[in-house]
Scaffold this active site. Structure first.
Site, PDB file in Angstrom:
ATOM      1  N   ARG A  99       0.103 -42.119 -18.200  1.00 33.99           N
ATOM      2  CA  ARG A  99      -0.596 -40.450 -17.493  1.00 33.99           C
ATOM      3  C   ARG A  99      -1.852 -40.949 -16.097  1.00 33.99           C
ATOM      4  O   ARG A  99      -2.262 -42.033 -16.507  1.00 33.99           O
ATOM      5  CB  ARG A  99      -1.220 -39.354 -18.187  1.00 33.99           C
ATOM      6  CG  ARG A  99       0.082 -38.757 -18.556  1.00 33.99           C
ATOM      7  CD  ARG A  99       0.004 -37.256 -19.760  1.00 33.99           C
ATOM      8  NE  ARG A  99      -0.013 -36.538 -18.661  1.00 33.99           N
ATOM      9  CZ  ARG A  99      -1.764 -35.452 -18.058  1.00 33.99           C
ATOM     10  NH1 ARG A  99      -2.636 -36.016 -20.025  1.00 33.99           N
ATOM     11  NH2 ARG A  99      -2.026 -34.803 -17.675  1.00 33.99           N
ATOM     12  N   SER A 100      -1.348 -40.888 -14.848  1.00 32.16           N
ATOM     13  CA  SER A 100      -2.408 -41.140 -14.004  1.00 32.16           C
ATOM     14  C   SER A 100      -3.704 -41.436 -14.640  1.00 32.16           C
ATOM     15  O   SER A 100      -4.557 -42.245 -14.318  1.00 32.16           O
ATOM     16  CB  SER A 100      -2.255 -40.923 -13.088  1.00 32.16           C
ATOM     17  OG  SER A 100      -3.217 -41.053 -11.957  1.00 32.16           O
ATOM     18  N   THR A 101      -4.732 -40.280 -15.100  1.00 34.26           N
ATOM     19  CA  THR A 101      -5.693 -40.016 -15.330  1.00 34.26           C
ATOM     20  C   THR A 101      -6.109 -40.893 -16.449  1.00 34.26           C
ATOM     21  O   THR A 101      -7.522 -41.279 -15.965  1.00 34.26           O
ATOM     22  CB  THR A 101      -5.470 -38.350 -15.530  1.00 34.26           C
ATOM     23  OG1 THR A 101      -5.448 -37.324 -15.000  1.00 34.26           O
ATOM     24  CG2 THR A 101      -7.450 -38.311 -16.463  1.00 34.26           C
ATOM     25  N   ALA A 103      -5.120 -44.119 -16.485  1.00 31.87           N
ATOM     26  CA  ALA A 103      -5.447 -45.677 -15.742  1.00 31.87           C
ATOM     27  C   ALA A 103      -6.620 -45.535 -15.309  1.00 31.87           C
ATOM     28  O   ALA A 103      -6.844 -46.644 -15.099  1.00 31.87           O
ATOM     29  CB  ALA A 103      -3.719 -44.929 -15.427  1.00 31.87           C
ATOM     30  N   ARG A 104      -6.814 -44.309 -14.531  1.00 32.80           N
ATOM     31  CA  ARG A 104      -7.865 -44.282 -13.936  1.00 32.80           C
ATOM     32  C   ARG A 104      -9.373 -44.511 -14.820  1.00 32.80           C
ATOM     33  O   ARG A 104     -10.305 -44.658 -14.376  1.00 32.80           O
ATOM     34  CB  ARG A 104      -8.107 -43.456 -13.198  1.00 32.80           C
ATOM     35  CG  ARG A 104      -7.639 -42.808 -12.293  1.00 32.80           C
ATOM     36  CD  ARG A 104      -7.054 -41.111 -11.827  1.00 32.80           C
ATOM     37  NE  ARG A 104      -6.212 -40.888 -10.747  1.00 32.80           N
ATOM     38  CZ  ARG A 104      -6.169 -39.962  -9.278  1.00 32.80           C
ATOM     39  NH1 ARG A 104      -7.017 -39.450  -9.247  1.00 32.80           N
ATOM     40  NH2 ARG A 104      -4.860 -39.704  -9.482  1.00 32.80           N
ATOM     41  N   ASP A 115      16.209 -47.191 -23.203  1.00 34.01           N
ATOM     42  CA  ASP A 115      17.785 -47.712 -23.405  1.00 34.01           C
ATOM     43  C   ASP A 115      18.281 -46.376 -23.823  1.00 34.01           C
ATOM     44  O   ASP A 115      17.759 -45.053 -24.458  1.00 34.01           O
ATOM     45  CB  ASP A 115      17.914 -48.155 -24.373  1.00 34.01           C
ATOM     46  CG  ASP A 115      17.103 -49.553 -24.196  1.00 34.01           C
ATOM     47  OD1 ASP A 115      17.040 -50.566 -22.936  1.00 34.01           O
ATOM     48  OD2 ASP A 115      16.851 -50.109 -24.862  1.00 34.01           O
ATOM     49  N   GLU A 125       2.502 -50.420 -26.323  1.00 37.89           N
ATOM     50  CA  GLU A 125       1.304 -50.668 -26.074  1.00 37.89           C
ATOM     51  C   GLU A 125       0.756 -50.185 -25.131  1.00 37.89           C
ATOM     52  O   GLU A 125       0.308 -50.033 -24.174  1.00 37.89           O
ATOM     53  CB  GLU A 125       1.856 -52.018 -25.222  1.00 37.89           C
ATOM     54  CG  GLU A 125       3.305 -52.877 -26.448  1.00 37.89           C
ATOM     55  CD  GLU A 125       4.370 -52.892 -25.693  1.00 37.89           C
ATOM     56  OE1 GLU A 125       4.469 -52.041 -24.971  1.00 37.89           O
ATOM     57  OE2 GLU A 125       5.275 -52.761 -26.364  1.00 37.89           O
ATOM     58  N   GLN A 163      13.565 -45.650 -35.499  1.00 38.54           N
ATOM     59  CA  GLN A 163      12.135 -46.342 -35.696  1.00 38.54           C
ATOM     60  C   GLN A 163      11.447 -44.380 -36.154  1.00 38.54           C
ATOM     61  O   GLN A 163      11.536 -43.943 -34.917  1.00 38.54           O
ATOM     62  CB  GLN A 163      11.428 -46.941 -35.111  1.00 38.54           C
ATOM     63  CG  GLN A 163      11.034 -46.594 -34.008  1.00 38.54           C
ATOM     64  CD  GLN A 163      10.186 -47.730 -31.902  1.00 38.54           C
ATOM     65  OE1 GLN A 163       9.924 -48.692 -33.611  1.00 38.54           O
ATOM     66  NE2 GLN A 163      10.083 -47.555 -31.928  1.00 38.54           N
TER      67      GLN A 163
END
Length: 176
Positions: A99-101, A103-104, A115, A125, A163
């Protein structure tokens, strides 16, 4: 073709796409927002030489932490798992994005494909590129999964099928 929320809701209502648990804010305009599960994995040792081609499993290299908080040290990474168990249709592919937030704040994830036909919790990760320790909370939305229609159908039989919980990498012995 990227699937919009009306098509995602249709796939869920017909049982072709399964997301469990499914929250009211899971289905977004053009994808699914998934939440952090109750455990994560972090390297158990520092300054260790890791040779993936010599390993049958990398599980001993990681420490599994069960917690309501995920602590990501500066310039380090963790393996997170989604709270949701996802079952993909055999003709739909997922593209995982942070989510962009988040990443900021300095967090990044590598390009990750879910897949067609995959089933399980998604392990992803997350790298902290910032100079600060970042603490995330269990249950917060962190991953945006964009779904796209594939031409034809796939039968997924990968190593991570089914998994549950956070899953450290498999070794690459026999592949190198």
């Amino acid at each position: 073709m990227i699937l919009a929320n009306d098509e995602l809701k249709r796939l869920i209502s017909t049982g072709r796409l399964k997301v469990d648990p499914l929250y009211p804010d899971t289905v977004r305009e053009n994808g699914l927002d998934l939440r952090i599960g109750g455990e994560y994995a972090i390297y158990a040792y520092e300054s260790t030489v890791v040779r993936p081609c010599d390993l049958e499993t990398a599980k001993p290299l990681f420490r599994i932490v069960k917690s309501d908080e995920v602590v990501i040290p500066p310039r380090n990474f963790v393996l997170l798992t989604t709270e949701e168990y996802v079952k993909m249709p055999d003709d739909v592919v997922g593209f995982a994005n942070l989510r962009s937030t988040l990443a900021r704040y300095g967090l990044v994830i590598p390009p990750t494909i879910v897949d067609a036909g995959f089933e399980g919790n998604i392990t992803i990760e997350v790298v902290n590129e910032s100079p600060n320790t970042i603490v995330l909370k269990r249950g917060m939305r962190f991953l945006h999964l964009v779904l796209a229609k594939a031409e034809g159908r796939a039968q997924y039989s990968g190593l991570y099928q089914g998994q549950r919980g956070v899953t450290p990498p498999k070794g690459l012995k026999g592949e190198c």
